[in-house]
Design a protein around this motif. Structure first.
Motif, short mmCIF file in Angstrom:
data_model
loop_
_atom_site.label_atom_id
_atom_site.label_comp_id
_atom_site.label_asym_id
_atom_site.label_seq_id
_atom_site.Cartn_x
_atom_site.Cartn_y
_atom_site.Cartn_z
N PHE A 140 -21.52 73.71 66.34
CA PHE A 140 -20.68 73.40 67.75
C PHE A 140 -21.03 74.69 68.59
O PHE A 140 -20.76 74.51 69.70
CB PHE A 140 -19.46 72.99 67.45
N ILE A 141 -20.62 75.89 67.91
CA ILE A 141 -21.13 77.12 68.88
C ILE A 141 -22.44 77.00 69.41
O ILE A 141 -22.59 77.38 70.57
CB ILE A 141 -20.71 78.34 68.15
N LEU A 142 -23.25 76.78 68.76
CA LEU A 142 -24.79 76.75 69.18
C LEU A 142 -24.82 75.60 70.31
O LEU A 142 -25.41 75.88 71.30
CB LEU A 142 -25.83 76.63 68.14
N ASP A 143 -24.43 74.63 70.19
CA ASP A 143 -24.33 73.46 71.15
C ASP A 143 -23.68 73.84 72.28
O ASP A 143 -23.97 73.64 73.36
CB ASP A 143 -23.72 72.30 70.62
N TYR A 144 -22.65 74.76 72.19
CA TYR A 144 -21.70 75.04 73.54
C TYR A 144 -22.59 76.08 74.22
O TYR A 144 -22.91 75.68 75.48
CB TYR A 144 -20.26 75.45 72.80
N GLN A 145 -23.14 76.76 73.51
CA GLN A 145 -23.90 78.03 74.17
C GLN A 145 -25.00 77.59 74.60
O GLN A 145 -25.23 78.00 75.84
CB GLN A 145 -24.31 79.22 73.15
N PHE A 146 -25.88 76.68 74.04
CA PHE A 146 -26.99 76.23 74.78
C PHE A 146 -26.83 74.82 75.46
O PHE A 146 -28.13 74.11 76.04
CB PHE A 146 -28.05 76.07 73.71
N CYS A 147 -25.61 74.16 75.41
CA CYS A 147 -25.39 73.12 76.37
C CYS A 147 -26.25 71.60 75.87
O CYS A 147 -26.51 70.96 76.38
CB CYS A 147 -25.66 73.14 77.80
N GLU A 148 -26.41 71.92 74.45
CA GLU A 148 -27.24 70.95 73.89
C GLU A 148 -26.07 70.06 72.85
O GLU A 148 -25.40 70.57 72.04
CB GLU A 148 -28.24 71.52 72.87
#
Length: 158
Positions: free
Chosen positions: A84-92
């Motif tokens: 969920f942090i990666l998704d937020y950071q990369f808007c994916e």
């Protein structure tokens, strides 16, 4: 549910800007956002009220969330970070209009450990890094409550 000693709203002073919401519910409670399709083919969402359908939430201004994420990702590779942090950071993966993201127990454990190690034990050192340490402290309490009560955790951007 007893959330009386936790301040749950760190967004209402920022109405009109993006809000991050962490929702929690028992596994036996169906988690469903109030979403309906518009005539134009888009979607409308009416935010759930606190306790609606036995679902509770912690809300914070996206600026507070972004600061927390920046602190948490500084010392880790992308392989170590929760999805969920990666998704937020990369808007994916965050399809804001229609979905939410389920945070796994492993991801929750990781975040609790990192907040505790990086922030809770070093409040004095971090007081200038955040606009609101009170927000981070209450978010930590909320996440700990979710963990201690074996609740499901979801995140949305509204």
């Amino acid at each position: 549910m007893d959330l009386n000693n936790i301040k749950l709203d760190f967004y209402s002073d920022f109405l009109g800007e993006f809000e991050i919401r962490f929702y929690c519910n028992a596994e036996t409670t169906e988690f469903k956002l109030n979403i309906s399709e518009n005539e134009s083919g888009g979607y409308s969402q009416i935010s759930l009220k606190q306790g609606e359908n036995e679902i509770y939430h912690f809300s914070l201004w996206e600026g507070y969330f972004s600061q927390l994420i920046d602190i948490l990702i500084n010392n880790f590779t992308s392989v170590e970070l929760p999805k969920f942090i990666l998704d937020y950071q990369f808007c994916e993966g965050w399809v804001w209009d229609t979905n939410y993201e389920l945070i796994t127990e492993r991801e929750l454990d990781w975040v609790l450990i990192q907040i505790e190690k990086s922030l809770m034990n070093n409040k004095e050192n971090n007081k200038n890094d955040f606009w609101s340490l009170d927000c981070i402290h209450n978010l930590y309490l909320f996440l700990k409550f979710v963990k201690d009560n074996n609740l499901q955790l979801h995140i949305t951007k509204e």
